[in-house]
Design a protein around this motif. Structure first.
Motif: not given
Length: 51
Positions: A19-23, A12-15
């Motif tokens: 997501l945060a990095n891509s945004a 979950i942390l990786n997901f």
């Protein structure tokens, strides 16, 4: 604001980190937004169930 500590499964942390990095926003912001949206959805479901 109140600080909260969450224990997340590594998957979950990786997901959410990806997501945060891509945004281009912080992990904390992504988690805040996800929790806020979940709370809204659950509230709407609860209201529908009352009808």
């Amino acid at each position: 604001m109140t600080e909260v500590t969450l224990l997340l499964d590594p998957v979950i942390l990786n997901f959410y980190t990806q997501l945060a990095n891509s945004a281009g926003i912080s992990l904390e912001t992504v988690l805040q937004d996800a929790l806020f949206k979940l709370a809204a959805e659950l509230s709407l479901e609860a209201l529908q169930a009352r009808k």
